[in-house]
Design an enzyme around this catalytic site. Structure first.
Site, PDB file in Angstrom:
ATOM      1  N   ASP A   1       0.857  -1.185   0.000  1.00 22.95           N
ATOM      2  CA  ASP A   1       0.000   0.000   0.000  1.00 22.95           C
ATOM      3  C   ASP A   1       0.895   1.238   0.000  1.00 22.95           C
ATOM      4  O   ASP A   1       1.770   1.383   0.870  1.00 22.95           O
ATOM      5  CB  ASP A   1      -0.911   0.014   1.232  1.00 22.95           C
ATOM      6  CG  ASP A   1      -2.025  -1.017   1.141  1.00 22.95           C
ATOM      7  OD1 ASP A   1      -2.092  -1.726   0.111  1.00 22.95           O
ATOM      8  OD2 ASP A   1      -2.825  -1.116   2.089  1.00 22.95           O
TER       9      ASP A   1
ATOM     10  N   ASP B   1     -15.424  -3.119  -1.615  1.00 26.81           N
ATOM     11  CA  ASP B   1     -15.038  -2.781  -0.250  1.00 26.81           C
ATOM     12  C   ASP B   1     -16.303  -2.532   0.561  1.00 26.81           C
ATOM     13  O   ASP B   1     -17.093  -1.641   0.225  1.00 26.81           O
ATOM     14  CB  ASP B   1     -14.156  -1.534  -0.247  1.00 26.81           C
ATOM     15  CG  ASP B   1     -12.934  -1.710  -1.144  1.00 26.81           C
ATOM     16  OD1 ASP B   1     -12.397  -2.832  -1.168  1.00 26.81           O
ATOM     17  OD2 ASP B   1     -12.533  -0.745  -1.812  1.00 26.81           O
TER      18      ASP B   1
END
Length: 244
Positions: A10, A131
Site C-alpha cells: 500500500d 469494499d
C-alpha cells in the site's frame, strides 16, 4: 481451483505503509522503498503482488506512479494495481506500463459501464474491488459508504469478463482480527467470478479457513497485509498452506 496469495504493498506519499480500517491518519510506514519491498516478497517465494495507491484512491487519480513503476522494475511477478483508476485512459496506460491487472473500486459503483466494456475488451485484465462496511459498498478511498449492498454490486458484473473480485471487510482491515470467512464465502457463492479475500488476515490459520470455507464455490485467494509485515505469518508456511 488454485489458491493464490497476494502480498500487499500500500503506497502513501511514496512509502510502503499499512492502514487501520483504511484511515489515512492511522498509517504505519514499513518500508520507504516500495521497490525493495516488492523484491523482498519475490525472494520470499510469492508469485504475485497486490499494490494500492492510497493517495490516488482519495484523489481520484494516480499519485504514486513513480513508486509503482519502481515496483514493476524490481520484480517480474504479476502485479495488480488499484487506487484512483477511474478512466479507460488510465486503465490502458497502466496495462501498457506493465501492470497485469487493474482493480476498479469507485469506478465500479459510479461507472459500471466503464468496467463492463473494459472487461469485455481486456480479458483477464479487470478486477473489481468490492469494499464493504457493514455489508454496504464504500468508495472514494473508503471515505463514503453507499446504499448499495456488496452482493448487489458484485452481481452487476456477472458474465462480462471481470477476472476477479477483491472483497474487503473494512472493519477488519489492518486489525489482524481474522478474516471474515462467512462474508467472503457469501460473496463467492453469489457470483461465478473468482473472489479474493481481503481484510483482517491474521495467521496461516486464516488461509486454511478460507480454503475450506464450505461454500458452494471456493474462494480463489487472499491478500496478505499487516500480519505478514509484522511477522505473524511465516511466508513459507503461508505458501505451503495455499498449495496444500
Amino acid at each position: 481451483m488454485s489458491f493464490n496469495l497476494y502480498p500487499a504493498i500500500d503506497l502513501k506519499d511514496g512509502q510502503c505503509v499499512r492502514l487501520l480500517r483504511g484511515e489515512m491518519d492511522k498509517a504505519t510506514a514499513f518500508n520507504p522503498d516500495p521497490s525493495d519491498q516488492a523484491y523482498q516478497f519475490k525472494t520470499m517465494g510469492f508469485d504475485r503482488l497486490h499494490v494500492v495507491d492510497l493517495n490516488g484512491a482519495f484523489a481520484g487519480d494516480s499519485a504514486n506512479g513513480e513508486a509503482v513503476r519502481g515496483i514493476l522494475k524490481a520484480t517480474d511477478v504479476p502485479v495488480q494495481l488499484g487506487g484512483g483508476i477511474r478512466t479507460r485512459a488510465q486503465i490502458n496506460a497502466w496495462l501498457e506500463a506493465g501492470i497485469s491487472r487493474v482493480i476498479l473500486g469507485t469506478a465500479a459503483l459510479r461507472d459500471p459501464d466503464l468496467v463492463k466494456s473494459a472487461a469485455r475488451d481486456l480479458p483477464e485484465k479487470i478486477v473489481v474491488g468490492v469494499d464493504a462496511k457493514d455489508g454496504y459498498v464504500a468508495v472514494e478511498g473508503w471515505a463514503e459508504t453507499s446504499d448499495i449492498k456488496a452482493v448487489e454490486l458484485a452481481k452487476i458484473f456477472e458474465g462480462c469478463g471481470v477476472a476477479g473480485l477483491v472483497v474487503t471487510d473494512i472493519s477488519r482491515d489492518g486489525m489482524k482480527t481474522g478474516v471474515n470467512v462467512a462474508f467472503t464465502s457469501e460473496m463467492a457463492d453469489a457470483v461465478s467470478i473468482p473472489v479474493i479475500a481481503s481484510g483482517g488476515v491474521a495467521s496461516v490459520e486464516d488461509i486454511k479457513n478460507l480454503r475450506k470455507s464450505g461454500g458452494k464455490r471456493p474462494i480463489s485467494g487472499t491478500i496478505l497485509g499487516r500480519a505478514l509485515y509484522d511477522g505473524d505469518i511465516d511466508p513459507a508456511e503461508a505458501i505451503e498452506a495455499a498449495r496444500a
